[in-house]
Design an enzyme around this catalytic site. Structure first.
Site, PDB file in Angstrom:
ATOM      1  N   GLU A 257      21.004-111.790   9.818  1.00 16.03           N
ATOM      2  CA  GLU A 257      20.482-111.551  11.172  1.00 16.03           C
ATOM      3  C   GLU A 257      19.716-112.773  11.691  1.00 16.03           C
ATOM      4  O   GLU A 257      19.775-113.117  12.866  1.00 16.03           O
ATOM      5  CB  GLU A 257      19.551-110.325  11.188  1.00 16.03           C
ATOM      6  CG  GLU A 257      20.257-109.001  10.934  1.00 16.03           C
ATOM      7  CD  GLU A 257      21.291-108.668  11.984  1.00 16.03           C
ATOM      8  OE1 GLU A 257      20.999-108.808  13.182  1.00 16.03           O
ATOM      9  OE2 GLU A 257      22.427-108.293  11.613  1.00 16.03           O
ATOM     10  N   ASN A 323      18.015-101.808  16.931  1.00 20.63           N
ATOM     11  CA  ASN A 323      19.203-102.674  17.058  1.00 20.63           C
ATOM     12  C   ASN A 323      20.515-101.922  17.230  1.00 20.63           C
ATOM     13  O   ASN A 323      21.343-102.297  18.062  1.00 20.63           O
ATOM     14  CB  ASN A 323      19.320-103.598  15.834  1.00 20.63           C
ATOM     15  CG  ASN A 323      18.559-104.889  16.063  1.00 20.63           C
ATOM     16  OD1 ASN A 323      18.137-105.159  17.186  1.00 20.63           O
ATOM     17  ND2 ASN A 323      18.369-105.666  15.023  1.00 20.63           N
ATOM     18  N   TRP A 341      27.657-106.842  32.796  1.00 24.05           N
ATOM     19  CA  TRP A 341      26.717-107.058  31.680  1.00 24.05           C
ATOM     20  C   TRP A 341      25.472-107.836  32.119  1.00 24.05           C
ATOM     21  O   TRP A 341      24.398-107.679  31.545  1.00 24.05           O
ATOM     22  CB  TRP A 341      27.405-107.788  30.516  1.00 24.05           C
ATOM     23  CG  TRP A 341      27.989-109.141  30.845  1.00 24.05           C
ATOM     24  CD1 TRP A 341      29.269-109.389  31.244  1.00 24.05           C
ATOM     25  CD2 TRP A 341      27.329-110.415  30.818  1.00 24.05           C
ATOM     26  NE1 TRP A 341      29.444-110.745  31.476  1.00 24.05           N
ATOM     27  CE2 TRP A 341      28.272-111.399  31.210  1.00 24.05           C
ATOM     28  CE3 TRP A 341      26.037-110.832  30.499  1.00 24.05           C
ATOM     29  CZ2 TRP A 341      27.962-112.758  31.296  1.00 24.05           C
ATOM     30  CZ3 TRP A 341      25.725-112.185  30.577  1.00 24.05           C
ATOM     31  CH2 TRP A 341      26.679-113.129  30.973  1.00 24.05           C
TER      32      TRP A 341
END
Length: 435
Positions: A257, A323, A341
């Site tokens: 991550e 997340n 978006w």
């Protein structure tokens, strides 16, 4: 006229700590007394709400630094204004021989730092800047042909092998205690004098304890599996080297991550068009729906899809969102509602305590299918299945949707219909696009 004493300035920005701060450490070793400053930049803060949680967090972090500096008979100098004007005032007030800071990679910061560096050079002030908020910068990890990676897995593999080959940077915990700070005392300003009030939103302390089981718990929003490290990484209250060192020992999934974060940072650096355009240009031809009413329902968490609504309400109230739920809410806006978006990205930018342009942009483009190494456009999350899989007992859902068991609305759009509509719109857009 009395000659002013020569000093060095260290400029805090996204590195709000004394421990393991590369630029600060270099400044303190350089010789002249170091005056530490922070600038509340009008160009950034003027558009923020008065109770912005990020400003409260920055303010509290600066207050902590100031208390540490007081032990060395120094203080943190807080300035507010446009950065250019503030530096002109500092040049007039002090005999500045050197300025040290840690690099920032966002388009606005790059432009700002170039302007300030040239202003300082005109004043015969030397400027030193260092890598601090990342392990590898934009040109540290490149393909054999010298071009940037645009696919995550090969980038990650090269990142890990370079880390092994370079040996990891030591953490410089204590060097600031050499105490070469400029001796001066000043009252620390109130938050109100900067133009803000204390936010109810809290940035939680970083929780390293959950990292070892991160891969087992990370997809379940009701579990206490969140490290809360992201705002600390964003504002540099914890060193990235400390976090990476810990993740190397404890959990490979958590480490990956952190690598995603650097991957998106170098994408933004090499492809600044992503701020306003799709990484894959052909996706710019998609015709998005213009529906302020639907967008507002998504923003308020009133879509009739429990996982989406719980996530949006958590975000609105706390400035955090889990997340897994970020992926579901983002996919829902782009695919189920067929809304651009960029609108969702801007809403997250306004609300997230850990907002970082590169990660926010990269993840939104991933969800929309428009980004580099993105989920293919025909992959449409089913929010009902996601709920059954990741919040089966509805603990997370009920926490954020008190009316869930009585009077909760029907879904605003049918999943099957929305999926087919999205696939059709993407197909038409891509067929119209010029290669």
């Amino acid at each position: 006229m009395q000659q002013k004493n020569e000093i060095t300035i260290f400029w805090f920005r996204r590195d709000l700590r004394l421990e393991d701060n590369i630029g600060l450490n270099k400044a303190l070793k350089h010789g002249l007394p170091v005056l530490a400053i922070f600038i509340f930049d009008d160009d950034i803060i003027n558009d923020l709400p008065k109770n912005d949680g990020r400003i409260t967090f920055i303010y509290n972090s600066l207050k902590k630094i100031n208390l540490q500096l007081n032990k060395y008979n120094s203080s943190l100098m807080i300035k507010k204004g446009t950065v250019n004007q503030v530096w002109k005032e500092l040049i007039a007030e002090f005999n500045i021989k050197n300025v040290f800071f840690n690099r920032d990679y966002e388009p606005y910061a790059i432009k700002r730092d170039l302007e300030i560096s040239s202003l300082l050079s005109l004043n015969n002030t030397k400027v030193y800047h260092y890598k601090d908020q990342v392990v590898f910068e934009e040109n540290d990890i490149l393909k054999k042909d010298g071009k940037p990676y645009t696919v995550y897995t090969p980038y990650k593999n090269k990142w890990l092998s370079k880390l092994k080959q370079d040996g990891f940077t030591e953490i410089i915990e204590e060097n600031y205690k050499e105490n070469n700070f400029y001796l001066f005392e000043t009252a620390f300003p109130t938050l109100e004098s900067i133009g803000f009030i204390t936010s109810n939103q809290k940035v939680y302390p970083a929780n390293f304890d959950v990292i070892s089981d991160y891969d087992l718990n990370r997809d379940f929003p009701a579990k206490n599996g969140t490290s809360y490290l992201s705002p600390h990484l964003r504002f540099g209250t914890v060193s990235v080297r400390k976090i990476v060192n810990f993740a190397l020992k404890e959990n490979a999934v958590f480490l990956s991550e952190l690598i995603w974060r650097e991957f998106f940072m170098q994408i933004l650096y090499h492809f600044p068009k992503v701020v306003t355009n799709s990484f894959k240009s052909k996706y710019d031809a998609i015709k998005w729906r213009d529906s302020p009413k639907d967008f507002e329902r998504w923003c308020k968490g009133k879509t009739g899809y429990p996982l989406v609504d719980a996530g949006m309400r958590e975000l609105n109230e706390t400035g955090y969102m889990h997340n897994r739920v970020r992926m579901v809410t983002a996919s829902f806006l782009c695919k189920h509602l067929l809304i651009d978006w960029r609108l969702g990205e801007a809403y997250f930018a306004e609300k997230l305590l850990d907002y970082e342009l590169s990660s926010n942009n990269g993840n939104w483009q991933w969800a929309a299918g428009t980004g580099c190494d993105a989920a293919p456009y025909f992959r449409v999350f089913n929010p009902t299945l996601q709920l059954q899989k990741f919040d089966k007992e509805l603990k997370y859902t009920r926490k954020w949707i008190p009316e869930f068991d009585f009077g909760y609305p029907e879904p605003m759009v049918d999943h099957k219909f929305a999926r087919e509509r999205a696939l059709e719109a993407y197909k038409i857009g891509l067929s119209l696009a010029k290669d």
